[in-house]
Design a protein around this motif. Structure first.
Motif, PDB file in Angstrom:
ATOM      1  N   LEU A 117      37.258  43.650  32.940  1.00  0.00           N
ATOM      2  CA  LEU A 117      37.525  42.411  32.213  1.00  0.00           C
ATOM      3  C   LEU A 117      36.444  41.370  32.503  1.00  0.00           C
ATOM      4  O   LEU A 117      36.129  40.553  31.640  1.00  0.00           O
ATOM      5  CB  LEU A 117      38.916  41.873  32.577  1.00  0.00           C
ATOM      6  CG  LEU A 117      39.370  40.588  31.908  1.00  0.00           C
ATOM      7  CD1 LEU A 117      39.347  40.700  30.386  1.00  0.00           C
ATOM      8  CD2 LEU A 117      40.757  40.203  32.402  1.00  0.00           C
ATOM      9  N   HIS A 119      33.955  40.738  29.949  1.00  0.00           N
ATOM     10  CA  HIS A 119      34.458  40.186  28.683  1.00  0.00           C
ATOM     11  C   HIS A 119      35.291  38.932  28.944  1.00  0.00           C
ATOM     12  O   HIS A 119      36.469  38.880  28.587  1.00  0.00           O
ATOM     13  CB  HIS A 119      35.288  41.246  27.951  1.00  0.00           C
ATOM     14  CG  HIS A 119      34.532  42.510  27.716  1.00  0.00           C
ATOM     15  ND1 HIS A 119      33.676  42.667  26.646  1.00  0.00           N
ATOM     16  CD2 HIS A 119      34.469  43.665  28.436  1.00  0.00           C
ATOM     17  CE1 HIS A 119      33.129  43.877  26.709  1.00  0.00           C
ATOM     18  NE2 HIS A 119      33.588  44.492  27.791  1.00  0.00           N
ATOM     19  N   HIS A 127      37.988  37.277  26.728  1.00  0.00           N
ATOM     20  CA  HIS A 127      39.303  37.877  26.503  1.00  0.00           C
ATOM     21  C   HIS A 127      40.306  37.615  27.639  1.00  0.00           C
ATOM     22  O   HIS A 127      41.431  38.115  27.586  1.00  0.00           O
ATOM     23  CB  HIS A 127      39.166  39.384  26.289  1.00  0.00           C
ATOM     24  CG  HIS A 127      38.452  39.741  25.027  1.00  0.00           C
ATOM     25  ND1 HIS A 127      38.780  39.195  23.805  1.00  0.00           N
ATOM     26  CD2 HIS A 127      37.422  40.591  24.791  1.00  0.00           C
ATOM     27  CE1 HIS A 127      37.980  39.689  22.865  1.00  0.00           C
ATOM     28  NE2 HIS A 127      37.152  40.539  23.450  1.00  0.00           N
ATOM     29  N   VAL A 154      44.377  38.429  27.576  1.00  0.00           N
ATOM     30  CA  VAL A 154      44.995  39.317  28.567  1.00  0.00           C
ATOM     31  C   VAL A 154      46.113  38.582  29.304  1.00  0.00           C
ATOM     32  O   VAL A 154      47.199  39.127  29.505  1.00  0.00           O
ATOM     33  CB  VAL A 154      43.929  39.873  29.538  1.00  0.00           C
ATOM     34  CG1 VAL A 154      44.567  40.513  30.757  1.00  0.00           C
ATOM     35  CG2 VAL A 154      43.031  40.869  28.813  1.00  0.00           C
ATOM     36  N   SER A 185      40.308  44.256  37.329  1.00  0.00           N
ATOM     37  CA  SER A 185      41.026  44.077  36.069  1.00  0.00           C
ATOM     38  C   SER A 185      40.242  44.818  34.999  1.00  0.00           C
ATOM     39  O   SER A 185      39.031  44.604  34.852  1.00  0.00           O
ATOM     40  CB  SER A 185      41.119  42.594  35.688  1.00  0.00           C
ATOM     41  OG  SER A 185      41.976  41.897  36.539  1.00  0.00           O
ATOM     42  N   ILE A 196      40.067  46.231  30.839  1.00  0.00           N
ATOM     43  CA  ILE A 196      40.520  45.954  29.487  1.00  0.00           C
ATOM     44  C   ILE A 196      40.110  47.110  28.576  1.00  0.00           C
ATOM     45  O   ILE A 196      39.014  47.655  28.713  1.00  0.00           O
ATOM     46  CB  ILE A 196      39.947  44.610  28.978  1.00  0.00           C
ATOM     47  CG1 ILE A 196      40.536  44.233  27.616  1.00  0.00           C
ATOM     48  CG2 ILE A 196      38.434  44.609  28.956  1.00  0.00           C
ATOM     49  CD1 ILE A 196      40.197  42.823  27.166  1.00  0.00           C
ATOM     50  N   LEU A 240      39.177  48.137  24.800  1.00  0.00           N
ATOM     51  CA  LEU A 240      38.637  47.461  23.622  1.00  0.00           C
ATOM     52  C   LEU A 240      38.326  48.470  22.529  1.00  0.00           C
ATOM     53  O   LEU A 240      37.837  49.566  22.797  1.00  0.00           O
ATOM     54  CB  LEU A 240      37.336  46.729  23.974  1.00  0.00           C
ATOM     55  CG  LEU A 240      37.426  45.595  24.982  1.00  0.00           C
ATOM     56  CD1 LEU A 240      36.042  45.268  25.531  1.00  0.00           C
ATOM     57  CD2 LEU A 240      38.058  44.377  24.336  1.00  0.00           C
ATOM     58  N   PRO A 271      40.659  43.431  21.805  1.00  0.00           N
ATOM     59  CA  PRO A 271      41.387  43.879  23.001  1.00  0.00           C
ATOM     60  C   PRO A 271      42.676  44.600  22.632  1.00  0.00           C
ATOM     61  O   PRO A 271      43.428  44.156  21.765  1.00  0.00           O
ATOM     62  CB  PRO A 271      41.669  42.585  23.757  1.00  0.00           C
ATOM     63  CG  PRO A 271      41.522  41.483  22.772  1.00  0.00           C
ATOM     64  CD  PRO A 271      40.659  41.977  21.658  1.00  0.00           C
ATOM     65  N   CYS A 305      45.443  46.269  28.935  1.00  0.00           N
ATOM     66  CA  CYS A 305      44.830  45.968  30.224  1.00  0.00           C
ATOM     67  C   CYS A 305      45.613  46.627  31.351  1.00  0.00           C
ATOM     68  O   CYS A 305      46.748  47.069  31.170  1.00  0.00           O
ATOM     69  CB  CYS A 305      44.785  44.457  30.447  1.00  0.00           C
ATOM     70  SG  CYS A 305      46.422  43.687  30.453  1.00  0.00           S
ATOM     71  N   HIS A 365      45.569  46.319  36.027  1.00  0.00           N
ATOM     72  CA  HIS A 365      44.985  45.585  37.144  1.00  0.00           C
ATOM     73  C   HIS A 365      45.277  46.285  38.464  1.00  0.00           C
ATOM     74  O   HIS A 365      46.324  46.924  38.620  1.00  0.00           O
ATOM     75  CB  HIS A 365      45.556  44.161  37.173  1.00  0.00           C
ATOM     76  CG  HIS A 365      45.481  43.511  35.833  1.00  0.00           C
ATOM     77  ND1 HIS A 365      44.380  42.832  35.394  1.00  0.00           N
ATOM     78  CD2 HIS A 365      46.365  43.509  34.807  1.00  0.00           C
ATOM     79  CE1 HIS A 365      44.592  42.414  34.153  1.00  0.00           C
ATOM     80  NE2 HIS A 365      45.775  42.820  33.776  1.00  0.00           N
ATOM     81  N   LEU A 380      43.749  53.647  30.215  1.00  0.00           N
ATOM     82  CA  LEU A 380      43.703  52.545  31.172  1.00  0.00           C
ATOM     83  C   LEU A 380      44.055  53.011  32.579  1.00  0.00           C
ATOM     84  O   LEU A 380      43.355  52.691  33.545  1.00  0.00           O
ATOM     85  CB  LEU A 380      44.659  51.432  30.733  1.00  0.00           C
ATOM     86  CG  LEU A 380      44.178  50.563  29.585  1.00  0.00           C
ATOM     87  CD1 LEU A 380      45.341  49.812  28.951  1.00  0.00           C
ATOM     88  CD2 LEU A 380      43.103  49.599  30.062  1.00  0.00           C
TER      89      LEU A 380
END
Length: 155
Positions: A7, A10, A13, A17, A54, A56, A58, A63, A66, A68, A102
């Motif tokens: 993340l 980016h 975003h 998020v 984190s 993301i 895409l 987006p 996500c 983490h 993810l």
């Protein structure tokens, strides 16, 4: 083509998020985290060591979800470290493999950091069991603390 990236690459975003995570996990929680607090944490301003990564998903610059890596997501289980937290895919794109992408990306990231397993809580253990996670502890009705091994043969 869908990609999963940090993340931090980016920053535009971060707000999206934070809103996505807040709506999915915190909107109905009294005294829960606010969107602003989530944006600070995901934007790199959490207390040191709190948010370790984190990621993301895409599609181009859109987006889709996500996940983490954090220090802990359950104050009653402080011995469990680190935690996968706030894995969420936008509602219109669920069931298309983005969540699996993810989780697998976070597994690679955590393994590269030297971790052997991840911990997390979920009310949907079946999804994670397909990715190699095992139930560790029941925490209420239909909610599980799970362990996700990152080393072959440690399930």
């Amino acid at each position: 083509m869908i990609v999963v990236e940090p993340l931090s690459r980016h920053p535009r975003h971060v707000g999206f998020v934070a809103q996505l995570v807040w709506r999915e996990f915190w909107a109905d929680v009294d005294d829960g985290m606010t969107e602003a607090e989530l944006a600070e944490a995901f934007g790199g301003r959490a207390e040191p060591g709190r948010v370790l990564a984190s990621l993301i998903a895409l599609d181009g610059d859109v987006p889709l979800g996500c996940v983490h890596l954090i220090d802990n997501d359950d104050r009653s289980l402080t011995e469990l470290y680190p935690w996968m937290a706030a894995m969420v895919v936008v509602p219109g794109r669920r069931g298309q493999g983005i969540g699996s992408m993810l989780v697998r990306a976070l597994m690679r990231e955590a393994k590269a950091m030297g971790f052997e397993q991840l911990w997390f809580g979920t009310d949907g253990p079946g999804f994670y069991e397909r990715l190699g996670a095992v139930k560790h502890l029941a925490k209420g009705r239909d909610f599980w603390i799970m362990r996700l091994p990152l080393i072959e043969g440690s399930g």
